[in-house]
Each structure stands twice: as structure tokens, then as C-alpha cells.
Design a protein around this motif. Structure first.
Motif, PDB file in Angstrom:
ATOM      1  N   UNK A 129     -13.764  19.319   0.889  1.00  0.00           N
ATOM      2  CA  UNK A 129     -12.778  19.961   1.761  1.00  0.00           C
ATOM      3  C   UNK A 129     -11.547  19.075   1.832  1.00  0.00           C
ATOM      4  N   UNK A 130     -10.387  19.697   1.632  1.00  0.00           N
ATOM      5  CA  UNK A 130      -9.130  19.033   1.916  1.00  0.00           C
ATOM      6  C   UNK A 130      -8.744  19.385   3.337  1.00  0.00           C
ATOM      7  N   UNK A 131      -9.043  18.510   4.285  1.00  0.00           N
ATOM      8  CA  UNK A 131      -8.961  18.882   5.694  1.00  0.00           C
ATOM      9  C   UNK A 131     -10.084  19.841   6.007  1.00  0.00           C
ATOM     10  N   UNK A 132      -9.763  21.106   6.265  1.00  0.00           N
ATOM     11  CA  UNK A 132     -10.791  22.096   6.570  1.00  0.00           C
ATOM     12  C   UNK A 132     -10.814  23.230   5.550  1.00  0.00           C
ATOM     13  N   UNK A 161     -19.451  26.281   1.773  1.00  0.00           N
ATOM     14  CA  UNK A 161     -18.226  27.060   1.861  1.00  0.00           C
ATOM     15  C   UNK A 161     -18.013  27.479   3.312  1.00  0.00           C
ATOM     16  N   UNK A 162     -16.842  28.001   3.618  1.00  0.00           N
ATOM     17  CA  UNK A 162     -16.572  28.496   4.965  1.00  0.00           C
ATOM     18  C   UNK A 162     -15.658  29.707   4.878  1.00  0.00           C
ATOM     19  N   UNK A 163     -16.017  30.744   5.650  1.00  0.00           N
ATOM     20  CA  UNK A 163     -15.236  31.975   5.615  1.00  0.00           C
ATOM     21  C   UNK A 163     -15.611  32.837   6.818  1.00  0.00           C
ATOM     22  N   UNK A 199     -17.625  30.828   9.858  1.00  0.00           N
ATOM     23  CA  UNK A 199     -18.641  29.784   9.787  1.00  0.00           C
ATOM     24  C   UNK A 199     -18.958  29.374   8.364  1.00  0.00           C
ATOM     25  N   UNK A 200     -19.912  28.458   8.246  1.00  0.00           N
ATOM     26  CA  UNK A 200     -20.325  27.929   6.945  1.00  0.00           C
ATOM     27  C   UNK A 200     -21.298  28.875   6.248  1.00  0.00           C
ATOM     28  N   UNK A 256     -10.099  29.706  12.073  1.00  0.00           N
ATOM     29  CA  UNK A 256      -9.380  30.016  13.318  1.00  0.00           C
ATOM     30  C   UNK A 256      -9.382  28.805  14.238  1.00  0.00           C
ATOM     31  N   UNK A 257      -8.359  28.674  15.049  1.00  0.00           N
ATOM     32  CA  UNK A 257      -8.235  27.520  15.923  1.00  0.00           C
ATOM     33  C   UNK A 257      -9.503  27.248  16.715  1.00  0.00           C
TER      34      UNK A 257
END
Length: 263
Positions: A129-132, A161-163, A199-200, A256-257
Motif C-alpha cells: 500500500x502506498x499510504x492507504x 486488497x481494499x474496496x 473493507x479488506x 472513506x474518511x
């Protein structure tokens, strides 16, 4: 950041996002749910208890290399992490135990993978991950083919992964790896798969059958139970998504924040 509940446990954050968790006294403790799911994949790789050759793309605090060293003594592991400052920080404050065969490389993950020999790894774990966000160049068909080349016959690829809904990124990744690997599965919490929250998701790919029944049993027993999607359900999730080329690759979406941030 020290964990007040565990004497020698530490949380590593990058740009405010939780990146790794390590308990120096218990390397088999996997605090993050996605790490536990990757741990389940590693536990099922090869013959039970046999030493493995594992390639980790993305290093963090070396949580999973420590886990493999503790659960699969004698394993040979390479870790590729582009952030050399992070590697230096971890080496100084969270050193690996003596005698652990983990070679750390401060290089770009895809460039290192492209130069790696054929049939070099039993398992390839991607947690970059580059950051998030997952970097764009680690999402493409060419990258998936390099991963397949470096894995031995019967080897396993596993990626964090995250989406979130409508899953444009996750669906594209499944379509990409389905183009290269014969068998796929994805592990995620039901609320994530139903589109209720970001989420992951752990993507698993192999040219051999994936032991989804045992993975499903293990993930169902976790503190936050997950579902293993495969077969027809996975094909429905992919839908009309197409493989990603280097020309059209984009990073994974920004969460999302507050999705993964810590105070």
C-alpha cells in the motif's frame, strides 16, 4: 505506538493508517483480521508444518514473515519493501529474532518481481500500500503473469486488497487474476461483500485447487467471521469486469474518511 494491553506489542501506522501490528513476544499473534486471513492461507500452503519459500511484496513491520518463521521453522523468505526509511525504523525498533532466514530488499515490488527467477516461491504474499492505496502498477495483467511465473507449480498467490461497493477495483482484480490462474477465491467479511461498508478482501489465486472448505471453516471461527467466495459466486461478483492492462491501471480507491485511521 505501544499496545498497552500486550507488553512488547506495537502498532505501526503510516500517514495515520494502521499498517502493521507486531507482538515481539508472540509472533503467531495476528491482530488485524486481514493478516489472520493471510495466515490461514499460509497455514494451508504445502504439507502441514513443512518449511516454505515465501516472497512477501510489502514489508511493513514484517508481521507475516515473523509468523511464517514461527509456524514453519526453516522457511526461506524474501521481503520487498520500497520504503527504505520504514525498513530502517523497523530494523531498529522491531528487530527480527536471531537465526530467522528473512532477506529484506529495499526495492520496488514489481521491479524486483520482474528480475526474480522462475519457480522461486511456494507462496507469494502481496500487501503493498502506498499510504492507504494499492499502487496501480501492482494491479495489472502483466504483474499477475509475473507472479505466476515466479510461483512454483501448485504455488499460491495471496493479496490484501481494499474496496467497497460497487467493487470496481476488486472486480477488476478478480478478472485480471482469473485470466492467468485456474482457481480463485476471495475472503472478506459478509458486510463488506454485501456492500455495506468499505473493507479488506484477501484474493487467493493458484493453478491448483484451493482448499476452500478448510479456509471457510478457519475464517468462520475468527473473532470477526469472514466468508470465502469462490466458484459461481465469484463469477457473479466479477460480472462484466475486464482484466487491467498497464495502460489503464489505477490505484485502489481511497478509503472513506475514518475507515482505517487511528487516533
Amino acid at each position: 505506538m505501544p499496545d498497552v494491553d500486550r507488553r512488547r506489542a506495537w502498532l505501526l501506522t503510516v500517514d495515520g493508517a494502521p499498517q502493521s501490528y507486531v507482538d515481539l513476544d508472540d509472533p503467531t499473534h495476528l491482530e488485524f483480521e486481514y493478516a489472520r486471513r493471510l495466515g490461514h492461507v499460509l497455514d494451508r500452503a504445502g504439507d502441514e508444518g513443512r518449511a516454505l519459500d515465501v516472497l512477501h511484496l510489502g514489508g511493513g513491520a514484517l508481521t507475516l514473515p515473523r509468523y511464517v518463521a514461527a509456524t514453519r521453522p526453516g522457511s526461506r523468505q524474501d521481503v520487498v519493501e520500497a520504503d527504505r526509511g520504514l525498513l530502517a525504523l523497523v530494523g531498529e525498533h522491531l528487530p527480527l529474532p536471531a537465526g530467522v532466514d528473512v532477506r529484506v530488499h529495499g526495492e520496488d515490488a514489481r521491479a524486483w518481481l520482474a528480475a526474480a527467477p522462475d519457480d522461486a516461491a511456494d507462496v507469494l504474499v502481496a500487501d503493498v500500500f502506498g499510504g492507504s492505496q494499492v499502487p496501480a502498477h501492482l494491479t495489472t495483467l502483466a504483474y499477475a503473469r509475473e507472479a505466476d511465473r515466479v510461483l512454483r507449480p501448485g504455488g499460491v498467490y495471496a493479496a490484501n486488497l481494499a474496496d467497497g461497493a460497487p467493487f470496481a477495483f476488486l472486480r477488476s482484480q478478480l478478472a485480471t487474476f482469473a485470466e492467468v490462474f485456474a482457481h480463485l477465491a476471495v475472503i472478506a467479511e459478509p458486510a463488506v461483500l454485501r456492500g455495506r461498508r468499505f473493507g479488506n478482501a484477501v484474493l487467493i489465486a493458484s493453478q491448483d485447487e484451493i482448499g476452500v472448505a478448510e479456509l471457510a471453516r478457519r475464517t468462520a471461527r475468527d473473532a470477526f467471521p469472514a466468508r470465502v467466495e469462490h466458484g459461481a459466486g465469484l463469477r457473479r461478483l466479477i460480472g462484466d469486469a475486464r482484466p487491467v492492462t498497464d495502460a489503464d491501471a489505477v490505484p485502489s480507491p481511497l478509503p472513506p474518511g475514518g475507515s482505517f485511521s487511528v487516533g
